[in-house]
Write a protein that holds these residues in place. Structure first.
Motif, PDB file in Angstrom:
ATOM      1  N   GLU A 149       1.604  10.597 -13.222  1.00 51.82           N
ATOM      2  CA  GLU A 149       1.107  10.090 -14.524  1.00 51.82           C
ATOM      3  C   GLU A 149       0.903   8.570 -14.503  1.00 51.82           C
ATOM      4  OE1 GLU A 149       5.588  10.588 -14.861  1.00 51.82           O
ATOM      5  OE2 GLU A 149       3.917  11.666 -13.964  1.00 51.82           O
ATOM      6  N   SER A 150       1.582   7.885 -13.518  1.00 48.78           N
ATOM      7  CA  SER A 150       1.416   6.422 -13.423  1.00 48.78           C
ATOM      8  C   SER A 150      -0.045   6.063 -13.116  1.00 48.78           C
ATOM      9  CB  SER A 150       2.334   5.846 -12.346  1.00 48.78           C
ATOM     10  OG  SER A 150       1.993   6.380 -11.087  1.00 48.78           O
ATOM     11  N   THR A 151      -0.700   6.877 -12.308  1.00 46.55           N
ATOM     12  CA  THR A 151      -2.115   6.587 -11.977  1.00 46.55           C
ATOM     13  C   THR A 151      -2.988   6.757 -13.218  1.00 46.55           C
ATOM     14  OG1 THR A 151      -2.501   8.863 -11.275  1.00 46.55           O
ATOM     15  CG2 THR A 151      -1.892   7.303  -9.553  1.00 46.55           C
ATOM     16  N   ALA A 152      -2.623   7.732 -14.064  1.00 47.31           N
ATOM     17  CA  ALA A 152      -3.400   7.953 -15.290  1.00 47.31           C
ATOM     18  C   ALA A 152      -3.289   6.740 -16.208  1.00 47.31           C
ATOM     19  CB  ALA A 152      -2.902   9.214 -15.997  1.00 47.31           C
ATOM     20  N   LYS A 153      -2.086   6.138 -16.237  1.00 47.72           N
ATOM     21  CA  LYS A 153      -1.880   4.962 -17.099  1.00 47.72           C
ATOM     22  C   LYS A 153      -2.738   3.789 -16.614  1.00 47.72           C
ATOM     23  CE  LYS A 153       2.712   6.054 -18.767  1.00 47.72           C
ATOM     24  NZ  LYS A 153       4.146   5.928 -18.465  1.00 47.72           N
ATOM     25  N   PHE A 194       0.826  -1.213   0.000  1.00 46.31           N
ATOM     26  CA  PHE A 194       0.000   0.000   0.000  1.00 46.31           C
ATOM     27  C   PHE A 194       0.862   1.266   0.000  1.00 46.31           C
ATOM     28  CE2 PHE A 194      -2.042   3.411   2.443  1.00 46.31           C
ATOM     29  CZ  PHE A 194      -3.213   3.592   1.724  1.00 46.31           C
ATOM     30  N   TRP A 195       1.845   1.316   0.902  1.00 43.04           N
ATOM     31  CA  TRP A 195       2.671   2.527   1.012  1.00 43.04           C
ATOM     32  C   TRP A 195       3.626   2.697  -0.178  1.00 43.04           C
ATOM     33  CZ3 TRP A 195       0.761   6.190   3.585  1.00 43.04           C
ATOM     34  CH2 TRP A 195       0.064   5.975   4.771  1.00 43.04           C
ATOM     35  N   ILE A 196       4.072   1.569  -0.733  1.00 45.88           N
ATOM     36  CA  ILE A 196       4.897   1.673  -1.956  1.00 45.88           C
ATOM     37  C   ILE A 196       4.049   2.257  -3.095  1.00 45.88           C
ATOM     38  CG2 ILE A 196       6.065   0.316  -3.766  1.00 45.88           C
ATOM     39  CD1 ILE A 196       7.091  -1.547  -1.510  1.00 45.88           C
ATOM     40  N   ALA A 197       2.795   1.786  -3.187  1.00 46.87           N
ATOM     41  CA  ALA A 197       1.891   2.297  -4.226  1.00 46.87           C
ATOM     42  C   ALA A 197       1.645   3.796  -4.042  1.00 46.87           C
ATOM     43  CB  ALA A 197       0.572   1.535  -4.189  1.00 46.87           C
ATOM     44  N   VAL A 198       1.499   4.200  -2.777  1.00 49.48           N
ATOM     45  CA  VAL A 198       1.297   5.635  -2.493  1.00 49.48           C
ATOM     46  C   VAL A 198       2.528   6.428  -2.942  1.00 49.48           C
ATOM     47  CG1 VAL A 198       1.047   7.357  -0.637  1.00 49.48           C
ATOM     48  CG2 VAL A 198      -0.336   5.273  -0.599  1.00 49.48           C
ATOM     49  N   ALA A 199       3.724   5.915  -2.613  1.00 45.97           N
ATOM     50  CA  ALA A 199       4.973   6.609  -2.982  1.00 45.97           C
ATOM     51  C   ALA A 199       5.090   6.742  -4.503  1.00 45.97           C
ATOM     52  CB  ALA A 199       6.168   5.831  -2.419  1.00 45.97           C
ATOM     53  N   ILE A 200       4.752   5.667  -5.229  1.00 46.07           N
ATOM     54  CA  ILE A 200       4.825   5.711  -6.706  1.00 46.07           C
ATOM     55  C   ILE A 200       3.819   6.726  -7.258  1.00 46.07           C
ATOM     56  CG2 ILE A 200       4.396   4.363  -8.822  1.00 46.07           C
ATOM     57  CD1 ILE A 200       5.494   1.899  -7.245  1.00 46.07           C
ATOM     58  N   ALA A 201       2.590   6.680  -6.705  1.00 44.63           N
ATOM     59  CA  ALA A 201       1.543   7.590  -7.194  1.00 44.63           C
ATOM     60  C   ALA A 201       1.902   9.052  -6.941  1.00 44.63           C
ATOM     61  CB  ALA A 201       0.215   7.252  -6.522  1.00 44.63           C
ATOM     62  N   ILE A 238      -6.202   1.767 -18.245  1.00 40.51           N
ATOM     63  CA  ILE A 238      -6.411   0.315 -18.384  1.00 40.51           C
ATOM     64  C   ILE A 238      -7.835  -0.045 -17.934  1.00 40.51           C
ATOM     65  CG2 ILE A 238      -5.681  -1.975 -17.522  1.00 40.51           C
ATOM     66  CD1 ILE A 238      -2.833  -0.698 -17.201  1.00 40.51           C
ATOM     67  N   PHE A 239      -8.280   0.574 -16.806  1.00 41.92           N
ATOM     68  CA  PHE A 239      -9.618   0.302 -16.271  1.00 41.92           C
ATOM     69  C   PHE A 239     -10.702   1.180 -16.904  1.00 41.92           C
ATOM     70  CE2 PHE A 239      -6.804  -1.269 -12.891  1.00 41.92           C
ATOM     71  CZ  PHE A 239      -7.344  -2.530 -12.688  1.00 41.92           C
ATOM     72  N   GLU A 240     -10.316   1.940 -17.879  1.00 46.95           N
ATOM     73  CA  GLU A 240     -11.229   2.840 -18.610  1.00 46.95           C
ATOM     74  C   GLU A 240     -11.873   3.871 -17.692  1.00 46.95           C
ATOM     75  OE1 GLU A 240     -13.833   0.357 -20.855  1.00 46.95           O
ATOM     76  OE2 GLU A 240     -12.244  -0.262 -22.234  1.00 46.95           O
ATOM     77  N   ILE A 241     -11.061   4.341 -16.735  1.00 46.30           N
ATOM     78  CA  ILE A 241     -11.507   5.441 -15.874  1.00 46.30           C
ATOM     79  C   ILE A 241     -10.832   6.699 -16.414  1.00 46.30           C
ATOM     80  CG2 ILE A 241     -11.470   6.410 -13.529  1.00 46.30           C
ATOM     81  CD1 ILE A 241     -11.289   3.432 -12.556  1.00 46.30           C
ATOM     82  N   VAL A 249      -6.583  10.669 -11.014  1.00 47.60           N
ATOM     83  CA  VAL A 249      -7.025  11.056  -9.667  1.00 47.60           C
ATOM     84  C   VAL A 249      -8.339  10.347  -9.298  1.00 47.60           C
ATOM     85  CG1 VAL A 249      -8.276  13.154 -10.365  1.00 47.60           C
ATOM     86  CG2 VAL A 249      -7.238  13.025  -8.086  1.00 47.60           C
ATOM     87  N   ASP A 250      -9.196  10.141 -10.307  1.00 46.35           N
ATOM     88  CA  ASP A 250     -10.453   9.421 -10.056  1.00 46.35           C
ATOM     89  C   ASP A 250     -10.169   7.974  -9.646  1.00 46.35           C
ATOM     90  OD1 ASP A 250     -11.928  11.608 -10.639  1.00 46.35           O
ATOM     91  OD2 ASP A 250     -12.358  11.033 -12.710  1.00 46.35           O
TER      92      ASP A 250
END
Lengths: 112, 218
Positions: free
Chosen positions: A52-56, A40-47, A60-63, A67-68
């Motif tokens: 832009e990683s969250t946008a990618k 969880f915390w590694i994912a937070v650090a990456i985000a 994939i999930f078509e969101i 940020v959404d």
């Protein structure tokens, strides 16, 4: 280049991970919990470091926006944690009842 | 041995009267004092009841199971659940027990809706009870007229099978679910209820549904 708030957030996630490891060593966290919180915390650090990683992933999930995606995941995680917590509290309440009951009956039978 | 189990919380005004009346119809009375802050225990003891006192308030379901556990330990053949606020009529006990024995029934469930007049508040009668029946049908899969009536007589066979795990008021539905699960023979029996307190309101009903839902995951 990272912004100041990103640096602070990433440092905070390092602190959080060290805290998770510390709790594991103290026996306060199980293996499943430790792995969950570290991921969880590694994912937070990456985000935070690479927004832009969250946008990618969102794509994939078509969101629509990254940020959404983070928002949906956060809500789902919070609900799940509250649910788990509630179950835990209920289980502890039942254990308390059992202790109170056994003691009460024992006292009554002894005073007979 | 026929034992009355009376869960009580701050019932000093009624408990003495209830215990004395019960002794005319049962062999022993067990008052489970759920950590009352008044003189419930003292008055119940003076009236001749066996008093089991919870050190911490745990709820009506927890109190009933405490009474069950005690009844099992002393080899009770029948137990009756009877409210400590004096809202039930002890005169309903004898005919209900006779019917139970004659027809070889495991559990008698009291009902306010089978003929005897009870002064049920309007909101409860027209709104809460119909909703309660639907909830009960979902969780207990038993269709009865009076879902949350505290008057029950249980024989030894049922007593050994029904284990109440819900500390709060959801125990009423849980008991019905266990009757169904263990395939116990039951009937509803008309009883009179004299309302002294309003009892469960809408908030209490919501809590029961919440407890029943979460218990599926424990």
């Amino acid at each position: 280049m990272l912004l100041v708030f990103q640096i602070i957030f990433v440092l905070f996630t390092f602190f959080a991970i060290s805290s998770v490891i510390k709790k594991k060593k103290q026996g306060l966290l199980g293996p499943k919990g430790t792995i969950f919180w570290i991921i969880f915390w590694i994912a937070v650090a990456i985000a935070v470091a690479w927004p832009e990683s969250t946008a990618k992933i969102a794509k994939i999930f078509e969101i629509g926006r990254g940020v959404d995606f983070v928002f949906y995941i956060a809500i789902a995680t919070l609900f799940y944690l509250i649910f788990k917590l509630h179950i835990k509290v209920e289980t502890i309440a039942r254990d308390v009842t059992k202790v109170v009951r056994d003691k009460a009956i024992k006292e009554t039978l002894n005073n007979k | 041995m026929f034992i009355a189990i009376v869960p009580a919380y701050n019932e000093e005004k009624h408990i003495g009267f209830v215990v004395r009346n019960l002794f005319c119809h049962v062999d022993n009375v067990v008052v489970v004092d759920d950590s009352s802050t008044d003189n419930t225990s003292k008055i119940a003891k003076e009236a001749g009841a066996v008093v089991i006192r919870h050190e911490i308030n745990r709820g009506q379901g927890a109190s009933l199971e405490t009474g069950h556990q005690y009844a099992r330990s002393v080899g009770a053949t029948h137990v009756i659940h009877f409210d400590g606020d004096g809202q039930f009529d002890v005169m309903d006990i004898k005919p209900a027990l006779e019917k139970m024995k004659n027809e070889n029934i495991d559990v008698i469930l009291g009902s306010r809706f089978l003929g005897k007049e009870s002064n049920i508040p309007f909101f409860k009668k027209k709104i809460l009870f119909p909703i309660g029946r639907i909830i009960n049908k979902i969780f207990a899969k038993i269709k009865i007229t009076d879902v949350h009536n505290g008057f029950r007589i249980i024989n030894q066979n049922a007593l050994n099978k029904i284990i109440i795990t819900h500390d709060g008021m959801a125990h009423a539905t849980e008991i019905l679910a266990q009757i169904k699960h263990h395939n116990l023979k039951y009937i509803e029996y008309p009883v009179q209820v004299e309302y002294r307190k309003y009892g469960q309101g809408l908030g209490g009903g919501v809590k029961i549904v919440k407890d029943l839902f979460f218990s599926k995951f424990i």
